[in-house]
Design a protein around this motif. Structure first.
Motif, PDB file in Angstrom:
ATOM      1  N   THR A   1      47.093 -11.755 -27.943  1.00  0.00           N
ATOM      2  CA  THR A   1      47.715 -11.073 -26.800  1.00  0.00           C
ATOM      3  C   THR A   1      46.157 -11.183 -25.618  1.00  0.00           C
ATOM      4  O   THR A   1      46.921 -10.808 -24.421  1.00  0.00           O
ATOM      5  CB  THR A   1      47.235  -8.942 -27.026  1.00  0.00           C
TER       6      THR A   1
ATOM      7  N   ASP B   1      54.271  -9.217 -29.448  1.00  0.00           N
ATOM      8  CA  ASP B   1      53.361  -8.462 -29.637  1.00  0.00           C
ATOM      9  C   ASP B   1      53.560  -7.774 -30.563  1.00  0.00           C
ATOM     10  O   ASP B   1      54.932  -6.613 -31.379  1.00  0.00           O
ATOM     11  CB  ASP B   1      53.858  -7.180 -28.462  1.00  0.00           C
TER      12      ASP B   1
ATOM     13  N   TYR C   1      41.218  -8.214 -20.266  1.00  0.00           N
ATOM     14  CA  TYR C   1      42.250 -10.021 -20.301  1.00  0.00           C
ATOM     15  C   TYR C   1      41.774 -11.231 -20.030  1.00  0.00           C
ATOM     16  O   TYR C   1      40.640 -10.986 -19.191  1.00  0.00           O
ATOM     17  CB  TYR C   1      44.071  -9.215 -19.116  1.00  0.00           C
TER      18      TYR C   1
ATOM     19  N   ARG D   1      54.814 -16.150 -28.032  1.00  0.00           N
ATOM     20  CA  ARG D   1      53.768 -15.046 -27.913  1.00  0.00           C
ATOM     21  C   ARG D   1      54.285 -13.505 -28.457  1.00  0.00           C
ATOM     22  O   ARG D   1      55.343 -12.938 -26.973  1.00  0.00           O
ATOM     23  CB  ARG D   1      51.955 -15.198 -26.949  1.00  0.00           C
TER      24      ARG D   1
ATOM     25  N   CYS E   1      59.674  -8.385 -26.948  1.00  0.00           N
ATOM     26  CA  CYS E   1      58.211  -7.956 -27.877  1.00  0.00           C
ATOM     27  C   CYS E   1      57.676  -9.328 -27.294  1.00  0.00           C
ATOM     28  O   CYS E   1      56.883  -9.866 -27.997  1.00  0.00           O
ATOM     29  CB  CYS E   1      58.536  -7.234 -29.132  1.00  0.00           C
TER      30      CYS E   1
ATOM     31  N   CYS F   1      54.695  -4.281 -30.429  1.00  0.00           N
ATOM     32  CA  CYS F   1      55.724  -3.181 -30.161  1.00  0.00           C
ATOM     33  C   CYS F   1      56.555  -3.460 -31.472  1.00  0.00           C
ATOM     34  O   CYS F   1      57.543  -3.059 -31.264  1.00  0.00           O
ATOM     35  CB  CYS F   1      55.984  -4.782 -28.763  1.00  0.00           C
TER      36      CYS F   1
ATOM     37  N   ALA G   1      51.236  -4.333 -26.362  1.00  0.00           N
ATOM     38  CA  ALA G   1      51.023  -4.883 -25.168  1.00  0.00           C
ATOM     39  C   ALA G   1      52.028  -4.420 -23.866  1.00  0.00           C
ATOM     40  O   ALA G   1      51.798  -4.668 -23.089  1.00  0.00           O
ATOM     41  CB  ALA G   1      49.953  -5.975 -25.249  1.00  0.00           C
ATOM     42  N   THR G   2      53.185  -4.307 -24.678  1.00  0.00           N
ATOM     43  CA  THR G   2      54.512  -4.847 -23.671  1.00  0.00           C
ATOM     44  C   THR G   2      55.097  -2.991 -24.021  1.00  0.00           C
ATOM     45  O   THR G   2      55.401  -3.554 -25.606  1.00  0.00           O
ATOM     46  CB  THR G   2      54.765  -6.412 -23.847  1.00  0.00           C
TER      47      THR G   2
ATOM     48  N   LEU H   1      55.595 -11.501 -24.705  1.00  0.00           N
ATOM     49  CA  LEU H   1      54.184 -11.854 -24.490  1.00  0.00           C
ATOM     50  C   LEU H   1      53.862 -12.380 -23.246  1.00  0.00           C
ATOM     51  O   LEU H   1      53.441 -12.646 -21.799  1.00  0.00           O
ATOM     52  CB  LEU H   1      52.829 -11.224 -25.246  1.00  0.00           C
TER      53      LEU H   1
ATOM     54  N   ASN I   1      58.845  -5.065 -23.412  1.00  0.00           N
ATOM     55  CA  ASN I   1      59.605  -6.448 -22.473  1.00  0.00           C
ATOM     56  C   ASN I   1      60.296  -6.351 -23.721  1.00  0.00           C
ATOM     57  O   ASN I   1      60.093  -6.453 -25.503  1.00  0.00           O
ATOM     58  CB  ASN I   1      58.641  -8.035 -22.567  1.00  0.00           C
TER      59      ASN I   1
END
Length: 781
Positions: A323, A229, A340, A227, A248, A232, A242-243, A250, A245
């Motif tokens: 997401t 983002d 969520y 998954r 990117c 991102c 959403a992140t 998730l 990281n």
């Protein structure tokens, strides 16, 4: 449970059933002959014995279309769950349900089954473990743990054991305790950090009388679909990230985390009385099934000017942009914060069942099967697989059931007549809940908390008899009466104040109750003729029935409607042969079905909702097909097996309700009904002298395309594919150690297990796992 005061406790049920059996044993004192277990029937080495007609018979002596595999074949083919057995059975199609339908198996035999896992529907194919019927498709992806054999019965099972099944039955039979003192432990590691542990052990608690068998399994692997983002990865797109990281990322989908255990106790009280008690537990906290967005034609809940197609990831990539976030929104009732949905699929199952076999007299026996099951769990779904909140849900469910089956078996007239009379009782209470969001903050918004209650019960009586008219000719007849009842009460509540009905259009359904009730007679007539020890042919007419129900997913009041049962008239002929001193086995079957009041799903918008998923009795169809299964053992150590099937479906009538389905025509193909299936495997055991044996095996399977909807929308067409698997195993001379290496999807083909077209223009596909490898070490003792 609240509202279920008349549902006896599991302990009370088992005690009541056991007491009944003991009273029967005390009251009838005639000497007896019990219904034999499959393991006790005479058969040549390697021969599979089945119990499809209430008595133990060689597979080749049973006048039905059956595919059967023993534990050795299951291991050699590297089969892990019930989803895997379809590749080796003609005209059988078993698929995982996908994120919208949770941890369920979609099981179809000869084009007849059920894809929606809701408790409102009856399974089109009966699922059994040790003759115990499982009434729900949720939680039905059974692991093949410590099995003795698998039987797949093709065609209606209307007059045979358990609950009425229109399409056929899949039956798993566990290994019974024998007190042998033997067992095994196996550990495996493979691709995607796959870790598998399983084992079993068999003990004699009291020699020759009381035996215990314990088995367990644990399976874990990482997800194979990533998954990502979108916001991102594309910081200037305007899509919220959403992140932060790296990469990117998730999370993943398709990961596995499952543990299950089984304890079996067997008491052989005398040569007249045997009792078996089994307890099973399953805990599955796996990731949601892998999904890819294939088409999105709506921009609801997206900013003006957004092109929804940008959220479709590259073909053949194991990625999506889900997401599992519901973004903040504002409507007439005020502003609402983000939420969520956990992308997991949980199943917690508990089951206890017992069987009692009592010998009443020469040729007379009694069998009782009592079972209690409870499954509960949850699963999240981001149907649109985008960063926006077009359609998402978080579901919870709870199902408990009690079943009781009783059979009186007899043999008379110098063993020329075998007969069975019996009854089956099923009572279940199911609850389905959670929260659903459809286009929040738009003019088409519909969101609500679901609190549905679905009590059901089924009572049936059956009789079955086989008479050997001559040594070669046997006539068989069967009859069953079924009485079904089901109620569906809807709860549609406000997610922000669950004491009130939902303030969207779904709120008008809150408190509405729908009901279904029907009775049905089913029949079977069969003639078999044994031309020689090597050749038997048969001809059969039978009827089938699948109970109706009430639409479980009405999005507006006009969709809260019931649907009628499906029925089937089925003709079948077949031949079973063992040629060249059993070196070549060829089994053939051909069938013609007249299928009435088929239930299909109407997804066309209705007066008050753009979202619709209403089951309707669409019309009638003719279905015909051919099936062949071949096993050859030309020389010692070499085994070649193959199967093939052809299926033809033709709508002969489209009723008024069916005509409301956009795109339906009499030329359309049935859902989940591939026209062709071909499969084959070869293995050879190479003797290495005193060192042991090396056995390589290679399997290849072909399945032609199929559609997941009756409208045959090309977006929901699952293309045909060829799949190859391989395994090589070394076993030492003492057969204490086994080392194996296996590979599935060995040519790394990207293909889809399923494609589903949801309302409001969403099409999602479920890609199968890429190439996998696994190495396993097994120690037997």
């Amino acid at each position: 449970m609240p509202g279920n005061r008349h549902f006896p406790s599991p302990r009370a049920r088992i005690l009541a059933c056991s007491s009944l059996a003991m009273l029967a044993a005390a009251g009838w004192s005639a000497p007896a002959l019990a219904e034999q277990d499959a393991s006790a029937a005479p058969a040549s080495p390697g021969e599979i014995v089945v119990t499809a007609q209430f008595r133990s018979q060689r597979l080749q002596d049973t006048p039905l279309a059956i595919t059967a595999m023993d534990s050795s074949a299951i291991q050699q083919r590297n089969l892990g769950s019930v989803l895997d057995v379809a590749g080796f059975a003609p005209n059988v199609n078993i698929r995982p349900g996908g994120s919208a339908f949770g941890p369920a198996a979609q099981v179809y035999i000869r084009g007849i089954g059920q894809y929606d896992s809701s408790f409102a529907f009856e399974p089109g194919v009966g699922m059994y473990v040790d003759d115990v019927f499982h009434g729900t498709m949720l939680g039905s992806i059974f692991d093949l743990l410590d099995l003795d054999r698998v039987e797949i019965l093709r065609g209606p099972q209307g007059t045979l054991a358990g609950k009425n099944s229109i399409g056929g039955a899949v039956k798993l039979y566990s290994a019974k305790p024998t007190g042998s003192g033997h067992g095994y432990i196996e550990a495996g590691y493979g691709a995607f950090n796959r870790i598998e542990l399983k084992g079993s052990a068999d003990f004699a608690l009291v020699p020759d009388q009381l035996f215990l068998r314990v088995s367990g399994v644990s399976k874990m692997n990482d997800g194979y679909l990533t998954r990502l983002d979108y916001g991102c990865l594309n910081p200037t797109s305007g899509v919220p990230a959403a992140t932060t990281n790296a990469g990117c990322k998730l999370g993943t989908e398709g990961g596995k985390n499952m543990q299950a255990g089984r304890v079996a106790l067997r008491w052989v009280a005398s040569d007249r009385l045997e009792a078996n008690l089994v307890a099973m537990a399953t805990e599955d906290h796996s990731e949601i099934g892998a999904s890819k967005l294939l088409s999105l034609t709506t921009s609801l809940s997206m900013p003006t000017g957004t092109n929804p197609a940008q959220f479709i990831t590259a073909p053949n990539s194991y990625t999506n942009y889900a997401t599992y976030l519901n973004l903040p929104f504002t409507d007439a009732k005020g502003s609402h914060g983000a939420s969520y949905i956990d992308p997991v699929s949980k199943v917690s199952g508990r089951e206890i069942y017992g069987t009692i076999d009592y010998k009443l007299g020469d040729g007379l026996s009694l069998k009782l099967i009592s079972a209690y099951q409870r499954y509960k769990g949850s699963y999240g779904s981001d149907l649109d697989l985008t960063p926006y909140s077009t359609n998402s849900a978080n579901y919870i469910y709870n199902h408990e059931q009690f079943t009781q089956e009783i059979r009186l078996n007899g043999s008379s007239l110098d063993n020329r007549l075998d007969w069975t009379v019996g009854g089956f009782y099923y009572k279940a209470t199911s609850r389905f809940g959670g929260v659903t969001f459809i286009a929040p903050g738009t003019v088409a918004q519909n969101f609500y908390v679901t609190q549905d209650r679905i009590p059901a019960r089924s009572i049936s009586g059956f009789a079955h008899a086989s008479y050997k008219l001559t040594d070669a000719l046997t006539l068989t007849g069967g009859i069953r009466y079924t009485d079904d009842r089901k109620t569906y009460t809807y709860g549609r509540l406000n997610p922000y104040d669950v004491s009130q009905p939902a303030y969207t259009v779904a709120g008008a359904i809150n408190g509405v109750t729908g009901q279904f009730a029907a009775t049905r007679w089913d029949y079977r007539a069969n003639a078999e003729y044994r031309w020689s020890k090597a050749v038997m042919t048969y001809a059969q007419f039978s009827t089938g029935y699948k109970g109706g129900g009430v639409n479980p997913r009405p999005f507006a009041p006009e969709q809260a409607v019931s649907f009628k049962p499906e029925t089937l008239d089925a003709w079948e002929i077949g031949a079973k042969t063992d040629l060249f001193d059993r070196a070549l086995r060829i089994n053939l079957s051909a069938f013609f079905n007249k299928y009435h009041d088929i239930v299909f799903t109407n997804v066309s918008p209705t007066a008050n909702s753009v979202t619709n998923a209403t089951p309707v009795n669409a019309g009638n169809a003719d279905m015909k097909g051919l099936e062949v299964e071949v096993t050859a053992r030309p020389v010692a150590g070499l085994t070649i097996d193959a199967s093939a099937s052809w299926l033809d479906f033709k709508l002969t009538r489209i009723g008024a309700a069916g005509a409301t389905i956009v795109g339906i025509t009499t030329n359309n193909r049935a859902p989940y009904a591939p026209e062709w299936k071909l499969g084959g495997g070869i293995q050879y055991a190479f003797a290495l002298g005193k060192a042991g044996t090396v056995t390589p095996r290679f399997d290849v399977n072909y399945q032609s395309s199929f559609f997941s909807n009756i409208d045959n929308n090309p977006l929901a067409k699952v293309d045909g594919y060829v799949l190859a698997n391989a395994r090589i195993a070394f076993e030492d001379a003492s057969r204490d150690w086994q080392l194996s290496f296996s590979m599935t999807n060995m040519f790394d083909k990207f293909y889809y297990l399923n494609k589903i077209r949801y309302p409001i223009g969403i099409v999602v596909g479920q890609p199968a796992m890429p190439r996998e490898w696994k190495i396993s070490l097994r120690r037997s003792f």
